[in-house]
Design a protein around this motif. Structure first.
Motif, PDB file in Angstrom:
ATOM      1  N   TYR A 225       0.690  -1.082  -0.111  1.00  0.00           N
ATOM      2  CA  TYR A 225       0.107  -0.037   0.092  1.00  0.00           C
ATOM      3  C   TYR A 225       0.882   1.380   0.044  1.00  0.00           C
ATOM      4  O   TYR A 225       0.457   2.302   0.543  1.00  0.00           O
ATOM      5  N   GLN A 226       2.180   1.181  -0.317  1.00  0.00           N
ATOM      6  CA  GLN A 226       2.977   2.103  -0.507  1.00  0.00           C
ATOM      7  C   GLN A 226       2.398   3.442  -1.071  1.00  0.00           C
ATOM      8  O   GLN A 226       2.559   4.596  -0.537  1.00  0.00           O
ATOM      9  N   ALA A 227       1.790   3.437  -2.179  1.00  0.00           N
ATOM     10  CA  ALA A 227       1.135   4.475  -2.934  1.00  0.00           C
ATOM     11  C   ALA A 227      -0.062   5.209  -2.363  1.00  0.00           C
ATOM     12  O   ALA A 227      -0.309   6.317  -2.575  1.00  0.00           O
ATOM     13  N   LEU A 228      -0.453   4.452  -1.289  1.00  0.00           N
ATOM     14  CA  LEU A 228      -1.670   4.822  -0.736  1.00  0.00           C
ATOM     15  C   LEU A 228      -1.446   5.575   0.753  1.00  0.00           C
ATOM     16  O   LEU A 228      -2.337   6.145   1.163  1.00  0.00           O
ATOM     17  N   LEU A 229      -0.224   5.258   1.126  1.00  0.00           N
ATOM     18  CA  LEU A 229       0.094   5.648   2.646  1.00  0.00           C
ATOM     19  C   LEU A 229       0.679   7.096   2.503  1.00  0.00           C
ATOM     20  O   LEU A 229       1.310   7.475   1.939  1.00  0.00           O
ATOM     21  N   THR A 230       0.253   7.631   3.784  1.00  0.00           N
ATOM     22  CA  THR A 230       0.965   9.072   3.958  1.00  0.00           C
ATOM     23  C   THR A 230       2.211   8.923   4.484  1.00  0.00           C
ATOM     24  O   THR A 230       2.517   7.670   4.903  1.00  0.00           O
ATOM     25  N   GLU A 231       2.986   9.972   4.752  1.00  0.00           N
ATOM     26  CA  GLU A 231       4.317  10.020   4.996  1.00  0.00           C
ATOM     27  C   GLU A 231       4.456   9.573   6.365  1.00  0.00           C
ATOM     28  O   GLU A 231       5.099   8.748   6.938  1.00  0.00           O
ATOM     29  N   SER A 232       3.696   9.852   7.244  1.00  0.00           N
ATOM     30  CA  SER A 232       3.295   9.684   8.683  1.00  0.00           C
ATOM     31  C   SER A 232       2.995   7.814   8.926  1.00  0.00           C
ATOM     32  O   SER A 232       3.679   7.603   9.947  1.00  0.00           O
ATOM     33  N   GLU A 233       2.145   7.582   8.138  1.00  0.00           N
ATOM     34  CA  GLU A 233       1.908   6.085   7.999  1.00  0.00           C
ATOM     35  C   GLU A 233       3.048   5.289   7.696  1.00  0.00           C
ATOM     36  O   GLU A 233       3.239   4.272   8.261  1.00  0.00           O
ATOM     37  N   LYS A 234       3.712   5.656   6.674  1.00  0.00           N
ATOM     38  CA  LYS A 234       4.951   5.076   6.236  1.00  0.00           C
ATOM     39  C   LYS A 234       6.023   5.092   7.266  1.00  0.00           C
ATOM     40  O   LYS A 234       6.599   3.934   7.667  1.00  0.00           O
ATOM     41  N   ASP A 235       6.351   6.249   8.002  1.00  0.00           N
ATOM     42  CA  ASP A 235       7.419   6.196   9.185  1.00  0.00           C
ATOM     43  C   ASP A 235       6.657   5.446  10.190  1.00  0.00           C
ATOM     44  O   ASP A 235       7.651   4.563  10.855  1.00  0.00           O
ATOM     45  N   GLU A 236       5.296   5.142  10.407  1.00  0.00           N
ATOM     46  CA  GLU A 236       5.142   4.426  11.571  1.00  0.00           C
ATOM     47  C   GLU A 236       5.332   2.931  11.231  1.00  0.00           C
ATOM     48  O   GLU A 236       5.828   2.100  12.331  1.00  0.00           O
ATOM     49  N   LEU A 237       4.971   2.453  10.108  1.00  0.00           N
ATOM     50  CA  LEU A 237       5.179   1.181   9.626  1.00  0.00           C
ATOM     51  C   LEU A 237       6.794   0.845   9.952  1.00  0.00           C
ATOM     52  O   LEU A 237       7.020  -0.174  10.481  1.00  0.00           O
TER      53      LEU A 237
END
Length: 344
Positions: free
Chosen positions: A148-160
């Protein structure tokens, strides 16, 4: 394997021989029986054989034979032996002592093998259960990130990514504990001490803990120039602090206080969580023992405190759970004068 020589073996064999001789004098004064005296001496050899190295059991047997000749055979208080029965009994005593020592060696070897097999089984259980959780977390976080990389926000990516990193560190700590536990069972822990700063280790751990959203209140004196293996001591302290955090009340900090005390440096780690029972205080440093069996949590293998104790003991120090009215107080003491084996 049992060490060939240690002061603990000297003390043990000396205490056993002294105790047996005192009992022998008492028996001799009551019934004047050389056979009874030899049986008591033989019992002492058996005790030494199962607690010390073979060399100490042989030495104790020789000393026992000399004492029997000098104190309990005619003529008394001389190294002459006139009675043929006494000579024969003494020879049998020495032969039995030799055989007993060999049996004791075989017994200890078998016990070592049993311990190693038990450890391997426990490690397999630990790997199949406890290590599965951080692996699942890492795989889940990275899979979600990739899909879901394309759908995630930067904060969600950092959290993961942060979650995957935290689980990776957790997995690494589990593996390190398993490695050290295996080394300790095999007696292959090697120290290589260097002079270092205990304060800097504790401050680094406090920064790491507080960065993860947990709270650790730290109070330290100037604790420089102590001879330690930095990596092992850091692992031991992390294990104890991690255990304290696991059982601490949520949002309440654990307190760590390090200071000088006469011949040692004392580190007190306190949390306001569950108060250990008397049984917990006795067994919490045993390999694979865990208080978590009645607590809903997926953390821990029951290795951390056992590894910490092994490392601290190898440094000549001690660790104990001190009884307090509420909470849990872990006390570590490391000797100041531990410069032996320091690398130059």
């Amino acid at each position: 394997m049992t060490k060939l020589f240690s002061w603990e073996h000297v003390r043990t064999s000396s205490a056993v021989l002294l105790g047996v001789l005192l009992c022998s004098f008492a028996i001799d004064s009551m019934i004047n029986s050389p056979i009874a005296v030899l049986l008591l001496l033989q019992l002492g050899i058996v005790m030494v054989a199962f607690k010390c190295s073979p060399a100490f059991s042989y030495l104790t047997a020789c000393l026992g034979a000399i004492c029997f000749n000098y104190f309990f055979t005619a003529p008394r208080y001389s190294f002459h032996m006139l009675n043929q029965d006494d000579i024969l009994n003494l020879l049998v005593f020495l032969i039995v002592a030799l055989v007993t020592s060999q049996f004791a060696v075989r017994y200890r070897q078998q016990q070592t093998l049993i311990d190693q097999v038990r450890l391997r089984n426990q490690i397999l259980l630990s790997v199949s259960h406890d290590l599965r959780t951080p692996l699942a977390g890492i795989i889940g976080n990275l899979s979600t990130f990739k899909e879901y990389q394309a759908l995630l926000t930067e904060s969600e990516k950092d959290e993961l990514l942060n979650s995957a990193t935290a689980e990776s560190h957790r997995l690494h700590q589990y593996i390190e504990n398993l490695l050290q536990a295996t080394k300790m069972v095999h007696g292959s822990v090697r120290l290589g001490k260097e002079y270092g700063s205990l304060a800097s280790i504790l401050e680094g751990l406090a920064t790491k803990v507080n960065a993860n959203g947990l709270r650790m209140a730290l109070s330290v004196d100037a604790l420089d120039n102590i001879a330690i293996n930095r990596e092992l001591i850091e692992q031991a302290l992390f294990n104890v602090i991690d255990n304290a955090l696991t059982y601490s009340v949520k949002d309440w900090p654990i307190t760590v206080k390090a200071s000088h005390h006469q011949t040692c440096i004392r580190i007190d780690i306190f949390n306001t969580g569950i108060t250990p029972s008397a049984e917990d205080r006795i067994h919490m440093f045993d390999l694979f023992y865990s208080r978590r069996q009645n607590i809903s949590t997926d953390k821990g293998t029951g290795l951390g405190l056992s590894v910490a104790k092994g490392i601290i003991t190898a440094h000549g120090g001690s660790i104990e759970c001190v009884k307090v009215d509420a909470g849990c107080l872990m006390r570590i003491e490391l000797p100041k004068d531990n410069a032996a084996e320091v690398r130059t």
